[in-house]
Motif scaffolding. Structure first.
Motif, short mmCIF file in Angstrom:
data_model
loop_
_atom_site.label_atom_id
_atom_site.label_comp_id
_atom_site.label_asym_id
_atom_site.label_seq_id
_atom_site.Cartn_x
_atom_site.Cartn_y
_atom_site.Cartn_z
N ARG A 85 49.87 -147.40 33.69
CA ARG A 85 51.01 -146.82 32.99
C ARG A 85 52.26 -147.69 33.17
O ARG A 85 53.05 -147.87 32.26
N ARG A 86 52.40 -148.24 34.37
CA ARG A 86 53.58 -149.03 34.68
C ARG A 86 53.56 -150.39 33.98
O ARG A 86 54.58 -150.86 33.48
N VAL A 92 57.68 -143.59 24.85
CA VAL A 92 58.95 -143.11 24.28
C VAL A 92 58.75 -141.63 23.97
O VAL A 92 57.79 -141.27 23.29
N PHE A 93 59.66 -140.81 24.49
CA PHE A 93 59.53 -139.36 24.33
C PHE A 93 60.63 -138.82 23.42
O PHE A 93 61.68 -139.42 23.28
N GLN A 94 60.37 -137.63 22.90
CA GLN A 94 61.34 -136.99 22.02
C GLN A 94 62.70 -136.80 22.71
O GLN A 94 63.75 -136.98 22.11
N ALA A 95 62.65 -136.42 23.99
CA ALA A 95 63.89 -136.08 24.70
C ALA A 95 64.44 -137.26 25.52
O ALA A 95 65.18 -137.07 26.48
N ALA A 157 63.90 -149.79 24.25
CA ALA A 157 64.08 -151.05 24.98
C ALA A 157 63.41 -150.95 26.36
O ALA A 157 62.72 -151.88 26.81
N ARG A 158 63.58 -149.81 27.01
CA ARG A 158 62.94 -149.61 28.32
C ARG A 158 61.41 -149.67 28.19
O ARG A 158 60.74 -150.27 29.03
N ALA A 159 60.90 -149.05 27.12
CA ALA A 159 59.44 -149.04 26.93
C ALA A 159 58.90 -150.46 26.75
O ALA A 159 57.74 -150.72 27.05
N LEU A 165 51.05 -153.58 26.51
CA LEU A 165 50.02 -153.80 25.49
C LEU A 165 50.27 -152.89 24.30
O LEU A 165 50.03 -153.25 23.16
N VAL A 166 50.71 -151.68 24.58
CA VAL A 166 50.91 -150.71 23.51
C VAL A 166 52.12 -149.82 23.85
O VAL A 166 52.36 -149.51 25.01
N VAL A 167 52.88 -149.48 22.81
CA VAL A 167 53.96 -148.50 22.95
C VAL A 167 53.49 -147.19 22.33
O VAL A 167 53.04 -147.17 21.18
#
Ligand SMILES: Nc1ncnc2c1ncn2[C@@H]1O[C@H](COP(=O)(O)OP(=O)(O)O)[C@@H](O)[C@H]1O
Ligand SMILES: [Mg+2]
Length: 232
Positions: A85-86, A92-95, A157-159, A165-167
């Motif tokens: 995960r790291r 990217v989340f809704q909130a 940008a953080r993501a 490999l994937v967002v």
């Protein structure tokens, strides 16, 4: 094997037991190629978030297989999952989920620092990403001093900061007005052009419009795949 970045075989997720059992994801087979942008659509409760959580190793499947970058995710240890995960996935989340006490650039560089980059390299990468997302002049601002669209651009940008490999984005414009949605739309479209693999859960037809492919879910299953390239 194709060049699939993400692949699932009969992946399933059930919650609860007995009569209260819910099959949130029902035997989904999926392949997402490198550089592909895929939109996932469907009514509330159909299993979109659960599918995204399975793909990103935030939840474990009840059955089936998941591969990311050629590695099995479903059988991975907790430590392995945390590392995956790291290092390999941008969420990217809704909130937004920004850290309120950190500035924009500090939020963006966090994944790179956690992935073991030097502070200087992480800061350079974070500033470049803020520049790419049009927020160079907001680097020192706290999230509370940013608009919704700006906050979500910081989150994107953080993501990207650990070069995933994937967002995976779960209703990224769900909390945004139309103008801010346009900002995020443009950003995802640009990312798509640079070859970033993206999976976006969305109710917004404009967001889905930039995808190569739209997956429609209902009751945990994929019901339809529209190949936009073929339809065009
Ligand atoms: N942690 C959980 N525990 C129990 N049921 C859950 C949990 N998460 C999701 N569900 C159920 O799984 C189904 C799919 O939910 P979800 O993936 O959130 O759908 P969507 O994102 O499409 O709205 C729903 O019936 C929901 O109530
Ligand atoms: Mg959801």
């Amino acid at each position: 094997m194709s060049d699939a970045v993400l692949r699932t075989r009969k992946v399933r997720k059930e919650f609860g037991t007995g009569a209260g059992r819910v099959r949130a994801v029902d035997d989904i087979d999926l392949e997402i190629a490198a550089g592909e942008t895929v939109a996932v659509m469907g009514p509330s409760g159909c299993g979109k978030s659960t599918l995204l959580h399975l793909l990103g190793g935030l939840q474990r499947p009840t059955g089936g297989e998941i591969e990311l970058g050629g590695r099995r995710v479903d059988t991975m240890s907790e430590r392995g999952l945390a590392r995956l995960r790291r290092d390999r996935i941008g969420f990217v989340f809704q909130a937004f989920h920004l850290m309120p006490e950190l500035t924009a650039v500090e939020n963006v560089e966090m994944p790179a620092l956690l992935a073991g980059r030097s502070p200087r390299a992480a800061r350079t990468a974070a500033l470049e990403l803020l520049d790419r997302t049009g927020l160079a002049d907001r680097a020192g601002h706290l999230p509370s001093a940013l608009s919704g669209g700006q906050r979500q651009r910081v989150a994107v940008a953080r993501a990207l900061c650990a070069e995933p490999l994937v967002v995976l984005a779960d209703e990224p414009t769900g909390n945004l007005d139309s103008a801010a949605t346009t900002e995020i739309l443009r950003l995802f479209d640009r990312l798509h052009r640079t070859g970033q693999t993206l999976v976006i859960v969305t109710h917004d037809a404009r967001i889905a419009g930039i995808a190569d492919r739209i997956l429609s879910m209902r009751d945990g299953a994929l019901v339809d795949q529209t190949l936009l390239a073929e339809a065009a």
